[in-house]
Design a protein around this motif. Sequence first.
Motif: not given
Length: 659
Positions: A231-232, A270-272, A404-406, A413-414
Motif C-alpha cells: 500500500s501507499l 480519503p479512500f477508506a 467508481l472513483f472511490h 492506495y491499497g
Amino acid sequence: MILSLLFLSVPALLTYVLLDRASLFRSGLARGFAAWVFGTFAATTAVYGVAMSLAPWTDGVLRKAALAIVAASAGGLLVARRSALRSARAIAFFRPTRAAAGKALFLIACGAFSFFFYRPHMAQTPEALFRSPVYWDLNVHAPIVQNFAFGDNFPAQNESFAGAPETYHFFFDLLTAVPVAFGVRLAPAFLLVSAASLFAVLGLLAGFAEELGGGPGAGMLAAMLACTSSSLRFVDALAPRAGRSLTGGVADLLTRRDHPYLASFVAGNPFAYNGTMFNLFYFLEERQLVFASAFLLSSVLLLSTRDRWSIPFCVAAGAAFGLFALWHLFVTISLGLAIVWLLAAAPGRRKTAAVLIGMAISGGAFLAWVAWVSRPEFFVPGGRPALRWNPAFSTMPGGPPFSLFHALGYWLYGWGLKAILGVAGLIVAYRRRPRLFDALASILVPTFLLVNTVQVLPLSVYDNHKWLRPMNLFLDLAAGLFVTEKIWRWRRHVAVRRAALAASMALMTFSGVLELVPFWRSRPTVFYAPYPTGLTRVVRELTAPRDVFASFEANALHMAGRRLFLGNDSDERGTASLVASAGFDVARRQKELIDLYGATTRRQFCDVARRNGIAWVEVERGRKAASGADGRAPGFEALSPHGRLLHFLDVESFCGIRP
C-alpha cells in the motif's frame, strides 16, 4: 508430537510418490509442497469420514481415525515401495548447486518467518491458556478443536448450538485437533499446523513460478510481497510532522507496539484504506484461510497439467476440488470460476469441461447437504446462505457510498505499485508464458469481480476478504514475474538494474513491514481460559463425549470438549454474537431454556430436556424447584474455574425416576 508429525508427513510422502510417478510436475518445489497440501487435505477428509463411522460405537474416535489413516498411508508407501525408493534415491543423490543452495536458504527463511509470525500469539502454561490482544478469533477455533479432540463431534455440530450443523469452515480446526488428540497441548498444536500451512503457501509461490515461470525467482519475490503489503501508507507514515525528523519517524514506526488491527488503518485516509485486507491480519485470525490459499495454489498448479490427464481422472479431480467446499466455501467458488475461465479462454476445453463436471457433481451434493441440514428449527428466516449484489466492499461502514472513483482510489492506495506491476506482469505472461497467464488470470479476473460485486448472506460484504487474500497471492506472482523478467533483465548496467530492483521491492514492501512490526511485537498477554481445571477433568470423566449441556459455564465446558444447547457470554465473551451471526434461531432456544428452568413438574422438565437432547442441566444447589430439578436431583458437583460450586443434573437418571 511424534504421532502428529507422522500424520502431517506420511500422507504427504505417499502423495509425493504418486505425483512423482505420474511426472506431473517438473519443479521439485511444486511437487513437494503440493504433495503436502493434497496429502493433508485427503488425510484429514478421510479422518472425518472414518471418525463418523466410529462415533456410534466407541469413544476417542479422532485419535483412532487419525492412527488408521497414518497406518493406511504407510501401507500405501509399502505397496508403492519401488516408486518410493526411486524418489528417495533422487533426493539422496541430488547434486548441490548454487541454485539449490539459494532454494534451501529461501525455505529456511520461509520456515523461520512462519514460525516466528505465529509464535507470539498463543501461549500455554500448565494452568492457563493465553492469547495476544489481536488473536480474538481464538474463541471461535478453540471450542471447535476441543469438541473434535475430546467430544467425538462427528458429524460436526455447532459447539454452542448443539444439534445444528457446524457452519464455520471447520476442517482446518479438525486438522489442528489431530495433534491435540495425540496429546499435544492446544497452543503448540495451533502453532504447528498454522506455521506448516503458511510455510506451504510461501514454498508454493516459489514452486508455482518455477513450474510455470521458468524459475523460482518470481515466486521468491512473491513470497516477500505476500508477507507484507504494497500500500501507499508509507507516504502518510513518513509525511513531515512538527517536532519529528524523518529518521526519528522511521525509528518510531519500527519499534511501535500498537494493536496490530488498529495499526492497519490510516486516520483520515480519503479512500477508506483498510490494511487488514492487504496485510497478514486475516492469515492470523482466520488460519483456515492460509491452508485454503495453499490448496488454491496447488489446485491451479495441478490444473495446468490437465492436458496429460485422462477424462475419468479429470472428472475425479474435479470432484475432489468440489469437496473442498467443506473446508472453505469461498476458495472453492474461486476455484470453480477459475475452471470456467479456463473452459472459455484456454486450450484443452474437453478436459476442462470434464473437470468442471466433476466439480459440479460435488457442488450439487454439497448444496443438497446444505438444504438438508438447513432446517427451520435451527435457522431464523433469512439466516441461511444466500447471494446478493453488493459493490460496497471498497467502502467503509458509515462512510461515503460506493463510487467508481472511490473504488479506484481504494485499490490503487491499497495495492500501490503492485497494482501497476501486477497488470504489467500479466501482459508479460500473456506474451511469453501462456500457461502461466492462464493460471494467474483464471483467479485474478473472476475473483476480483466477485470481491467487488457479491455478498454472501448472512455474512457482511467485508467477509469478501476470504476471496481477496488468496487472490492477492496471484497478484504477488504477477508482480514478481514483471520484476524478474523486465526489471532484473533490463538492458542496462548491472548497478542500474540492482537499484531498480531494490527500489521496486522497497516500494512494494515498506508499508507492509510497518504494519507487520506490531504483529511481531505482540505478546500473549490476554488471559483466555484456565485450562486444564478440575471442572474439565470431572466433566470428561463423568459424562459421555457427545453429551449436551444447559449451563452458564460455556468456556469451561467447551474446553472440556462438550457442546452447549445454547452458548452464552457468561464466561466466554463473543459466544452469543457468534451464534447469532451464524443465522441460528437463538430466540427459539431461549424460550426452550425458559420452559426448562420454569418447569413446574418433573414430567414437564423431562419433556423439554428430552425434546432438545439435553443430557446435563446446571441447577442451583440452594434453591428448591417445583419440578424437583435442583441440587437434590442426581448428578455431580464440581467447582467452576472461578470458585463457584456447580451442580449438574443428570437428565437420564432424574427422568428415569417415576414422577
